[in-house]
Design an enzyme around this catalytic site. Structure first.
Site, PDB file in Angstrom:
ATOM      1  N   HIS A   1      79.645  -9.239  -9.225  1.00 24.39           N
ATOM      2  CA  HIS A   1      78.481  -9.959  -8.902  1.00 24.39           C
ATOM      3  C   HIS A   1      78.551 -11.521  -8.504  1.00 24.39           C
ATOM      4  CE1 HIS A   1      75.701 -13.322 -10.341  1.00 24.39           C
ATOM      5  NE2 HIS A   1      74.912 -12.611  -9.471  1.00 24.39           N
TER       6      HIS A   1
ATOM      7  N   ARG B   1      60.021  -9.823  -3.910  1.00 23.61           N
ATOM      8  CA  ARG B   1      60.012  -8.239  -3.708  1.00 23.61           C
ATOM      9  C   ARG B   1      60.929  -7.571  -4.766  1.00 23.61           C
ATOM     10  NH1 ARG B   1      63.282  -4.929   0.142  1.00 23.61           N
ATOM     11  NH2 ARG B   1      62.132  -3.357   1.137  1.00 23.61           N
TER      12      ARG B   1
END
Length: 304
Positions: A107, A261
């Site tokens: 990540h 979103r």
């Protein structure tokens, strides 16, 4: 002091493109798809997803640039001076879930936040970092990862790497499991102790270091033989990744609470995952080695 969010935006879009190109080259055949989106409250972004390829089961690299007039509780809880301020947030965030269990999940994100930009004293900071979540530990990979992290921030002071490493170890920790998510790396937030140009330069160094930190590990491990047992363990350990992102991650909370979103916010989740009740590894196994040797805060720079 000139705080230039347009320069940050240009850098982040270029970084997203470069990371996607590097991952495509490493995979050899697959290509990222692109999905642009707009946020009704202001701003939008570009989500890029590579799925079901030979090397990467799922890789998401997202750019967002969103604006608003009211911050969510996740942002104002520790910064009450931001209540009622207009704001702007830009970032690139990525998560890579490899197919081979011997390749670690990774990540990274780099981001910029500014509030009250048109006021006499805008409030701004940078944040970001990168961390590594192996399923099967390799000491040389951990050393390489942390040496690259140290070198990325070395120009900004000898204290930066140990500070950001400690921050990463403490942040990516599953409190309900009492265990780290992985072997750490760098993490920083609310960073504005240098001037804008130097703080921006530090963020760029972190963003630019991700591919040199991660790609050599992928290259080295992607063809390692594995079987059903290793795959089963990978899916089990992915459960910890899901738990952290949904329970503890401030970025996920900010995105959901600010009306972001959902598809882009949750693109970090793996395509397949499993949970088993009260499972423990066999003593002396490679799986047990992950817990006993790698999922503990260590000074990896002294191992090489």
């Amino acid at each position: 002091m000139n705080v230039d969010s347009s320069a940050v935006r240009s850098y982040l879009l270029d970084l997203q493109s470069r990371i996607c190109s590097a991952l495509e080259a490493e995979d050899g055949t697959a290509k990222f798809g692109s999905d642009s989106w707009e946020r009704p409250e202001g701003g939008g972004g570009l989500s890029r997803i590579l799925a079901d390829s030979d090397v990467f089961e799922k890789a998401g690299v997202g750019f967002s640039h969103v604006t608003g007039t009211k911050l969510p509780p996740s942002a104002t809880a520790h910064r009450p001076e931001l209540v009622g301020k207009t704001w702007e947030a830009l970032g690139v965030s990525l998560v890579i879930h490899p197919r081979n269990p011997h390749v670690p999940t990774s990540h990274a994100n780099v981001r910029f936040f500014i509030a009250d930009a048109d006021g006499p004293n805008p409030i701004w900071w940078f944040g970001g970092g990168f961390d590594l979540t192996p399923y099967y530990g390799y000491e040389e990979d951990a050393v390489h990862w942390h040496c690259t992290a140290r070198d990325a921030v070395a120009p900004f002071g000898d204290d930066i790497y140990p500070r950001f490493k400690k921050w990463c170890d403490e942040y990516f920790f599953l409190k309900h499991r009492n265990e780290p998510r992985g072997i750490g790396g760098l993490f920083f937030d609310d960073f504005n102790e240098l001037d804008f140009e130097q703080s921006f330069a530090l963020m760029r160094n972190v963003g630019d270091a991700f591919i040199p930190a991660y790609q050599p590990i992928v290259t080295k491990r992607k063809a390692t033989a594995y079987g059903d047992a290793e795959r089963k363990f990978q899916l089990y350990r992915r459960g910890r990744y899901v738990e952290f992102n949904l329970v503890w991650d401030r970025g996920t909370h900010f995105g959901l609470q600010s009306g972001g979103r959902t598809e882009s916010i949750l693109m970090s989740l793996p395509p397949l995952v499993s949970w088993e009740y009260n499972w423990t590894p066999d003593p002396g196994s490679r799986e047990a080695e992950l817990y006993d040797t790698f999922l503990k805060p260590r000074d990896w720079l002294t191992q090489g």
